[in-house]
Design a protein around this motif. Structure first.
Motif, PDB file in Angstrom:
ATOM      1  N   GLU A  44       0.852  -1.250  -0.034  1.00 33.68           N
ATOM      2  CA  GLU A  44       0.014   0.181   0.043  1.00 33.68           C
ATOM      3  C   GLU A  44       1.026   1.274   0.020  1.00 33.68           C
ATOM      4  OE1 GLU A  44      -3.272  -0.202  -0.622  1.00 33.68           O
ATOM      5  OE2 GLU A  44      -3.068  -2.373  -0.181  1.00 33.68           O
ATOM      6  N   PRO A  45       0.281   2.299  -0.517  1.00 33.04           N
ATOM      7  CA  PRO A  45       1.066   3.593  -0.523  1.00 33.04           C
ATOM      8  C   PRO A  45       1.028   4.036   1.126  1.00 33.04           C
ATOM      9  CG  PRO A  45      -1.258   3.904  -1.327  1.00 33.04           C
ATOM     10  CD  PRO A  45      -0.904   2.448  -1.302  1.00 33.04           C
ATOM     11  N   ASP A  46       2.320   5.108   1.049  1.00 33.60           N
ATOM     12  CA  ASP A  46       2.597   5.689   2.589  1.00 33.60           C
ATOM     13  C   ASP A  46       1.321   6.309   2.694  1.00 33.60           C
ATOM     14  OD1 ASP A  46       5.036   4.407   2.808  1.00 33.60           O
ATOM     15  OD2 ASP A  46       6.193   6.005   1.725  1.00 33.60           O
ATOM     16  N   ALA A  47       0.778   6.499   4.077  1.00 33.87           N
ATOM     17  CA  ALA A  47      -0.309   7.036   4.388  1.00 33.87           C
ATOM     18  C   ALA A  47      -0.012   8.528   4.442  1.00 33.87           C
ATOM     19  CB  ALA A  47      -0.846   6.664   6.032  1.00 33.87           C
ATOM     20  N   ARG A  48       1.041   8.920   4.702  1.00 31.12           N
ATOM     21  CA  ARG A  48       1.023  10.683   4.802  1.00 31.12           C
ATOM     22  C   ARG A  48       1.325  11.006   3.258  1.00 31.12           C
ATOM     23  NH1 ARG A  48      -0.122  15.226   6.794  1.00 31.12           N
ATOM     24  NH2 ARG A  48       1.742  16.821   6.771  1.00 31.12           N
ATOM     25  N   PHE A  82      -1.480  18.016 -10.404  1.00 36.94           N
ATOM     26  CA  PHE A  82      -0.633  17.851  -9.191  1.00 36.94           C
ATOM     27  C   PHE A  82       0.372  16.888  -9.532  1.00 36.94           C
ATOM     28  CE2 PHE A  82       0.425  16.505  -4.862  1.00 36.94           C
ATOM     29  CZ  PHE A  82      -0.132  17.880  -4.146  1.00 36.94           C
ATOM     30  N   PRO A  83       1.428  17.298 -10.381  1.00 33.91           N
ATOM     31  CA  PRO A  83       2.440  16.220 -10.701  1.00 33.91           C
ATOM     32  C   PRO A  83       3.380  15.962  -9.287  1.00 33.91           C
ATOM     33  CG  PRO A  83       3.178  18.678 -11.497  1.00 33.91           C
ATOM     34  CD  PRO A  83       1.804  18.530 -11.024  1.00 33.91           C
ATOM     35  N   ILE A  84       3.634  14.509  -9.434  1.00 33.16           N
ATOM     36  CA  ILE A  84       4.636  14.000  -8.319  1.00 33.16           C
ATOM     37  C   ILE A  84       6.007  13.570  -8.731  1.00 33.16           C
ATOM     38  CG2 ILE A  84       4.545  12.296  -6.568  1.00 33.16           C
ATOM     39  CD1 ILE A  84       1.493  13.010  -6.278  1.00 33.16           C
ATOM     40  N   LEU A  85       6.719  13.724  -8.010  1.00 32.02           N
ATOM     41  CA  LEU A  85       8.143  13.038  -8.419  1.00 32.02           C
ATOM     42  C   LEU A  85       8.408  11.982  -7.087  1.00 32.02           C
ATOM     43  CD1 LEU A  85      10.964  12.674  -9.645  1.00 32.02           C
ATOM     44  CD2 LEU A  85      11.842  14.758  -8.441  1.00 32.02           C
ATOM     45  N   ASP A  86       8.698  11.061  -7.580  1.00 28.60           N
ATOM     46  CA  ASP A  86       9.038   9.658  -6.471  1.00 28.60           C
ATOM     47  C   ASP A  86      10.397   9.234  -6.768  1.00 28.60           C
ATOM     48  OD1 ASP A  86       9.072   7.547  -4.713  1.00 28.60           O
ATOM     49  OD2 ASP A  86       7.129   6.479  -5.654  1.00 28.60           O
ATOM     50  N   LEU A  87      11.315   9.740  -5.838  1.00 33.61           N
ATOM     51  CA  LEU A  87      12.680   9.270  -5.809  1.00 33.61           C
ATOM     52  C   LEU A  87      13.133   8.212  -5.199  1.00 33.61           C
ATOM     53  CD1 LEU A  87      14.215  13.030  -5.091  1.00 33.61           C
ATOM     54  CD2 LEU A  87      13.928  11.997  -7.316  1.00 33.61           C
ATOM     55  N   GLY A  88      13.617   7.211  -5.900  1.00 31.00           N
ATOM     56  CA  GLY A  88      13.930   5.843  -5.238  1.00 31.00           C
ATOM     57  C   GLY A  88      12.627   5.192  -5.169  1.00 31.00           C
ATOM     58  N   ALA A  89      11.937   5.059  -5.886  1.00 33.46           N
ATOM     59  CA  ALA A  89      10.384   4.647  -5.912  1.00 33.46           C
ATOM     60  C   ALA A  89      10.386   2.873  -5.651  1.00 33.46           C
ATOM     61  CB  ALA A  89       9.686   4.746  -7.291  1.00 33.46           C
ATOM     62  N   GLY A  90      11.522   2.268  -5.626  1.00 35.25           N
ATOM     63  CA  GLY A  90      11.427   0.633  -5.378  1.00 35.25           C
ATOM     64  C   GLY A  90      10.615   0.104  -6.284  1.00 35.25           C
ATOM     65  N   THR A  91       9.495  -0.750  -5.623  1.00 33.49           N
ATOM     66  CA  THR A  91       8.502  -1.429  -6.595  1.00 33.49           C
ATOM     67  C   THR A  91       7.496  -0.593  -7.043  1.00 33.49           C
ATOM     68  OG1 THR A  91       7.551  -2.054  -4.554  1.00 33.49           O
ATOM     69  CG2 THR A  91       9.018  -3.453  -5.060  1.00 33.49           C
ATOM     70  N   GLY A  92       7.316   0.470  -6.738  1.00 31.13           N
ATOM     71  CA  GLY A  92       6.454   1.524  -7.251  1.00 31.13           C
ATOM     72  C   GLY A  92       5.032   1.566  -6.426  1.00 31.13           C
ATOM     73  N   ARG A  93       5.040   1.276  -5.064  1.00 27.10           N
ATOM     74  CA  ARG A  93       3.904   1.040  -4.553  1.00 27.10           C
ATOM     75  C   ARG A  93       3.218   2.533  -4.210  1.00 27.10           C
ATOM     76  NH1 ARG A  93       4.521   2.251   1.165  1.00 27.10           N
ATOM     77  NH2 ARG A  93       6.861   2.524   1.597  1.00 27.10           N
ATOM     78  N   ASN A  94       3.998   3.404  -4.272  1.00 26.10           N
ATOM     79  CA  ASN A  94       3.489   4.815  -4.184  1.00 26.10           C
ATOM     80  C   ASN A  94       3.283   5.518  -5.357  1.00 26.10           C
ATOM     81  OD1 ASN A  94       3.371   5.734  -1.142  1.00 26.10           O
ATOM     82  ND2 ASN A  94       5.662   5.400  -1.501  1.00 26.10           N
ATOM     83  N   ALA A  95       4.330   5.090  -6.513  1.00 28.71           N
ATOM     84  CA  ALA A  95       4.025   5.975  -7.652  1.00 28.71           C
ATOM     85  C   ALA A  95       2.994   5.343  -8.368  1.00 28.71           C
ATOM     86  CB  ALA A  95       5.387   5.601  -8.573  1.00 28.71           C
TER      87      ALA A  95
END
Length: 284
Positions: free
Chosen positions: A129-133, A147-160
């Motif tokens: 699941e994505p981070d709650a915050r 509302f563009p978002i940059l995910d640095l070090g996204a890992g498996t992509g659970r947030n992105a």
């Protein structure tokens, strides 16, 4: 025919020399793999001493000092190369009183360590699941598409991927090839607005936008080895965040009574895994 010793030979005066003789006739080999923590060198020495003594090969103070010096050098080398490092202590005790041991440092780069995780661990590696915050902050946007978002070090992509499914344009910077390809593939399958850049987050900002509303680093800062790397994140954010945008990251917080010892650490640039030459010693 009885297998036990005659009662006249079963007392302590006879069993002790027989036990010593038994250990000298034993043949033993083994390997100890431990995380590289230079500040715990005494614990490493004590562990080796206990194991070697149990095999009937007790070390003198001079031999323990030599072991301590070798361990100290290898621990320092491994930890300076990468926080994902270990030392390997292998030993061989042939018949007699001889014990040979080798000490070798081994480490992984960050992307190499994660490639190893993919090969050896069951998913999900970082949760599903994505981070709650992060989710709450992104949820403040009335129009996710603006509302563009940059995910640095996204890992498996659970947030992105979750944010992209919500409608946000998402850029990903991920250095681990398998992670980057997995995000790219899943985003293409679902026709998500995700751009994936496979590289170190500090390599360049030329391919990034200058109007991100949110830049996030989830479980990334803990891999940094110097204050300069954290400063680099703030500098990146100053160039790439839109006015009023937010930079969000998590980090481990030391106990309030912790007093750090300043040490110089070198950043890792080694192969996966890398190792130092063996340090060898022979005890007679």
């Amino acid at each position: 025919m009885e297998n036990s010793l005659p009662s006249s030979l079963n007392g302590p005066p006879f069993r002790r020399p027989l036990a010593r003789r038994l250990k000298r006739r034993a043949v033993a080999t083994g390997e100890i793999r431990l995380p590289a923590v230079p500040g715990m060198v005494e614990e490493y020495v004590a562990m080796c001493s206990d194991i070697f003594t149990s095999l009937g090969r007790s070390f003198s103070d001079e031999q323990l000092d030599n072991l301590r010096n070798i361990l100290g050098e290898q621990l320092a080398e491994a930890f300076a190369a990468s926080p994902r490092s270990q030392i390997i202590i292998s030993y061989e005790a042939p018949v007699g009183t001889v014990l040979n041991y080798h000490v070798k440092a081994q480490w992984w780069s960050v992307d190499g360590a994660y490639e190893n995780w993919i090969a050896t661990r069951e998913p999900p590696l970082f949760g599903s699941e994505p981070d709650a915050r992060v989710w709450a902050l992104a949820g403040e946007a009335a129009d996710p598409s603006s509302f563009p978002i940059l995910d640095l070090g996204a890992g498996t992509g659970r947030n992105a991927l979750a944010l992209a499914r919500r409608g946000h344009p998402v850029d990903v910077v991920e250095m681990t090839a398998s992670f980057a390809e997995s995000i790219r593939t899943e985003a293409a399958q679902d026709s998500l607005a995700v751009r994936v850049f496979q590289r170190d987050i500090f390599a360049t900002i030329d391919d990034l936008r200058r109007d991100y509303q949110l830049i996030l680093l989830s479980e990334v800062v803990s891999d940094f080895r110097s204050p300069q790397q954290l400063r680099g994140v703030f500098e990146l954010a100053s160039h790439c965040l839109a006015p009023g945008g937010r930079l969000v990251f998590n980090a481990f917080v030391a106990h309030r009574d912790y007093s750090p010892i300043r040490r110089r650490c070198n950043s890792a640039s080694s192969a996966t895994p890398a190792s130092s030459p063996n340090r060898r010693w022979r005890r007679r």
